[in-house]
Design an enzyme around this catalytic site. Structure first.
Site, PDB file in Angstrom:
ATOM      1  N   ALA A   1       0.318   8.018  -0.727  1.00 10.99           N
ATOM      2  CA  ALA A   1      -0.231   9.166  -1.831  1.00 10.99           C
ATOM      3  C   ALA A   1      -1.028   9.932  -1.341  1.00 10.99           C
ATOM      4  O   ALA A   1      -1.856   9.286  -0.013  1.00 10.99           O
ATOM      5  CB  ALA A   1      -1.032   7.414  -2.183  1.00 10.99           C
ATOM      6  N   VAL A   2      -1.081  10.780  -1.157  1.00 15.87           N
ATOM      7  CA  VAL A   2      -2.152  11.916  -0.219  1.00 15.87           C
ATOM      8  C   VAL A   2      -3.038  12.291  -1.679  1.00 15.87           C
ATOM      9  O   VAL A   2      -3.019  12.887  -2.509  1.00 15.87           O
ATOM     10  CB  VAL A   2      -0.899  13.580   0.059  1.00 15.87           C
ATOM     11  CG1 VAL A   2      -1.866  14.041   0.748  1.00 15.87           C
ATOM     12  CG2 VAL A   2       0.064  12.037   0.386  1.00 15.87           C
ATOM     13  N   ILE A   3      -4.026  12.172  -1.107  1.00 17.90           N
ATOM     14  CA  ILE A   3      -4.972  12.908  -1.486  1.00 17.90           C
ATOM     15  C   ILE A   3      -5.678  13.891  -0.912  1.00 17.90           C
ATOM     16  O   ILE A   3      -6.779  13.879   0.387  1.00 17.90           O
ATOM     17  CB  ILE A   3      -6.132  11.719  -1.826  1.00 17.90           C
ATOM     18  CG1 ILE A   3      -5.916  10.300  -2.773  1.00 17.90           C
ATOM     19  CG2 ILE A   3      -7.712  11.842  -2.905  1.00 17.90           C
ATOM     20  CD1 ILE A   3      -6.203   8.971  -2.623  1.00 17.90           C
TER      21      ILE A   3
ATOM     22  N   PHE B   1      -1.090   4.500   4.165  1.00 15.01           N
ATOM     23  CA  PHE B   1      -2.266   5.073   4.118  1.00 15.01           C
ATOM     24  C   PHE B   1      -2.177   4.981   2.687  1.00 15.01           C
ATOM     25  O   PHE B   1      -1.385   5.101   1.579  1.00 15.01           O
ATOM     26  CB  PHE B   1      -1.527   6.026   4.153  1.00 15.01           C
ATOM     27  CG  PHE B   1      -3.102   7.943   5.073  1.00 15.01           C
ATOM     28  CD1 PHE B   1      -3.397   7.082   6.072  1.00 15.01           C
ATOM     29  CD2 PHE B   1      -4.133   7.855   3.798  1.00 15.01           C
ATOM     30  CE1 PHE B   1      -4.729   8.343   6.227  1.00 15.01           C
ATOM     31  CE2 PHE B   1      -5.084   8.483   4.163  1.00 15.01           C
ATOM     32  CZ  PHE B   1      -5.542   8.663   5.799  1.00 15.01           C
TER      33      PHE B   1
ATOM     34  N   HIS C   1      -5.635  17.469   5.908  1.00 21.66           N
ATOM     35  CA  HIS C   1      -4.482  18.690   6.100  1.00 21.66           C
ATOM     36  C   HIS C   1      -3.406  17.879   5.166  1.00 21.66           C
ATOM     37  O   HIS C   1      -2.441  17.996   5.034  1.00 21.66           O
ATOM     38  CB  HIS C   1      -3.745  17.724   7.707  1.00 21.66           C
ATOM     39  CG  HIS C   1      -3.514  16.839   7.628  1.00 21.66           C
ATOM     40  ND1 HIS C   1      -5.012  15.835   8.260  1.00 21.66           N
ATOM     41  CD2 HIS C   1      -3.108  15.847   8.343  1.00 21.66           C
ATOM     42  CE1 HIS C   1      -4.488  14.837   8.942  1.00 21.66           C
ATOM     43  NE2 HIS C   1      -3.499  14.388   8.907  1.00 21.66           N
TER      44      HIS C   1
ATOM     45  N   PHE D   1       3.196  11.402   5.912  1.00 17.87           N
ATOM     46  CA  PHE D   1       4.642  11.614   6.614  1.00 17.87           C
ATOM     47  C   PHE D   1       6.185  11.242   7.516  1.00 17.87           C
ATOM     48  O   PHE D   1       7.078  11.781   7.966  1.00 17.87           O
ATOM     49  CB  PHE D   1       3.488  12.039   8.122  1.00 17.87           C
ATOM     50  CG  PHE D   1       4.280  13.345   8.695  1.00 17.87           C
ATOM     51  CD1 PHE D   1       3.977  14.541   8.336  1.00 17.87           C
ATOM     52  CD2 PHE D   1       4.891  13.181  10.081  1.00 17.87           C
ATOM     53  CE1 PHE D   1       4.294  15.947   9.556  1.00 17.87           C
ATOM     54  CE2 PHE D   1       5.697  14.211  10.566  1.00 17.87           C
ATOM     55  CZ  PHE D   1       5.455  15.559  10.877  1.00 17.87           C
ATOM     56  N   GLU D   2       5.598  10.160   7.546  1.00 15.71           N
ATOM     57  CA  GLU D   2       7.121   9.374   8.405  1.00 15.71           C
ATOM     58  C   GLU D   2       7.546   8.564   6.942  1.00 15.71           C
ATOM     59  O   GLU D   2       8.606   8.291   7.286  1.00 15.71           O
ATOM     60  CB  GLU D   2       6.597   7.698   8.683  1.00 15.71           C
ATOM     61  CG  GLU D   2       5.530   7.775  10.160  1.00 15.71           C
ATOM     62  CD  GLU D   2       4.173   8.858  10.038  1.00 15.71           C
ATOM     63  OE1 GLU D   2       3.800   8.687   8.654  1.00 15.71           O
ATOM     64  OE2 GLU D   2       3.703   9.678  10.902  1.00 15.71           O
TER      65      GLU D   2
ATOM     66  N   THR E   1      -7.913  14.510   3.185  1.00 17.62           N
ATOM     67  CA  THR E   1      -7.894  14.997   4.380  1.00 17.62           C
ATOM     68  C   THR E   1      -8.050  16.052   4.326  1.00 17.62           C
ATOM     69  O   THR E   1      -7.793  16.827   3.559  1.00 17.62           O
ATOM     70  CB  THR E   1      -6.849  14.522   3.533  1.00 17.62           C
ATOM     71  OG1 THR E   1      -5.638  15.108   4.921  1.00 17.62           O
ATOM     72  CG2 THR E   1      -5.735  15.014   2.685  1.00 17.62           C
TER      73      THR E   1
HETATM   74  N1  INI Z   1      -1.461  10.038   4.848  1.00 13.24           N
HETATM   75  C1  INI Z   1      -1.220   9.467   3.596  1.00 13.24           C
HETATM   76  O1  INI Z   1       0.184   8.981   3.385  1.00 13.24           O
HETATM   77  N2  INI Z   1      -1.929  10.021   2.341  1.00 13.24           N
HETATM   78  C2  INI Z   1      -3.035  10.619   2.732  1.00 13.24           C
HETATM   79  O2  INI Z   1      -3.388  11.219   2.031  1.00 13.24           O
HETATM   80  C3  INI Z   1      -3.155  10.589   4.311  1.00 13.24           C
HETATM   81  N3  INI Z   1      -4.195  11.656   4.721  1.00 13.24           N
HETATM   82  O3  INI Z   1      -5.059  11.686   4.299  1.00 13.24           O
HETATM   83  O4  INI Z   1      -4.369  12.234   5.667  1.00 13.24           O
HETATM   84  C4  INI Z   1      -2.224  10.148   4.979  1.00 13.24           C
HETATM   85  N4  INI Z   1      -2.074  11.097   6.559  1.00 13.24           N
HETATM   86  C5  INI Z   1      -1.715   9.597   7.158  1.00 13.24           C
HETATM   87  C6  INI Z   1       0.162  10.659   8.055  1.00 13.24           C
HETATM   88  O5  INI Z   1       0.859  10.512   6.710  1.00 13.24           O
HETATM   89  C7  INI Z   1       0.950  10.682   8.609  1.00 13.24           C
HETATM   90  O6  INI Z   1       0.880   9.120   8.949  1.00 13.24           O
HETATM   91  C8  INI Z   1      -0.255  10.145  10.635  1.00 13.24           C
HETATM   92  O7  INI Z   1      -0.628  12.002  10.839  1.00 13.24           O
HETATM   93  C9  INI Z   1       0.895  10.165  11.024  1.00 13.24           C
HETATM   94  O8  INI Z   1       1.863  10.937  11.678  1.00 13.24           O
END
Ligand code: INI
Length: 157
Positions: free
Chosen positions: A81-83, A23, A89, A58-59, A87
């Protein structure tokens, strides 16, 4: 004189796993490049590095934990990277990555480094993945080497 324990920056012989989120790959690839360059610069051999891609931040913890439990790695680096701007969530994804990665370290004893960018904007993420504010992937690799070597120093007395 107290005995001081330090982790040196000699990566020779260290086995390192990198877990990287797909992601926001435009950012995480730069983090990976920075991490691999730093590992190599400090003497970690290519054959001693494994890279595992996961869907998102998340994983990261569950895969990092699987890798830690094999006993084949001295250190694990988690990159993501979580931006916030991208997003709804943000808190949940960032929170799970943060607490999960911390738990992997403590539960397994294998230093598991938090190389997850949590930013308000894509621009901030670009700046911190090889742009004007450095590369969090490189910093994470340096931390992985130092911490693994410190734990070795503690264990060998
Ligand atoms: N995962 C990220 O690594 N960064 C993000 O900004 C993000 N957003 O924007 O939602 C994100 N979502 C996916 C998440 O990590 C999981 O892969 C998904 O929810 C499945 O479990």
């Amino acid at each position: 004189m107290p005995k001081e324990l330090n982790g040196d920056m000699n990566g020779q012989g260290l086995r390192v796993a990198v877990v990287v989120a797909r992601f926001n790959e435009v950012i995480t690839r730069q983090l990976l490049t920075g991490a691999l360059e730093t590992l190599t610069r400090h003497g970690v051999r290519d054959d001693d590095i494994s890279v595992a891609w996961v869907a998102g931040s998340f994983e990261l913890p569950v895969v990092a934990k699987s890798m830690a439990k094999t006993g084949r790695y001295d250190s694990i680096i988690c990159l993501g990277a979580v931006i916030r701007g991208e997003t709804g969530h943000y808190e949940m994804v960032a929170g799970n990555a943060t607490s999960g990665i911390g738990s992997v370290s403590l539960e397994t004893g294998i230093p598991t480094v938090f190389g997850v960018l949590t930013t308000e904007t894509m621009e901030q993420a670009i700046n911190r993945s090889g742009g004007k504010s450095g590369n969090v992937g490189s910093n994470s690799a340096a931390t992985a080497i130092e911490t693994a070597r410190l734990i070795q120093a503690i264990n060998t007395g």
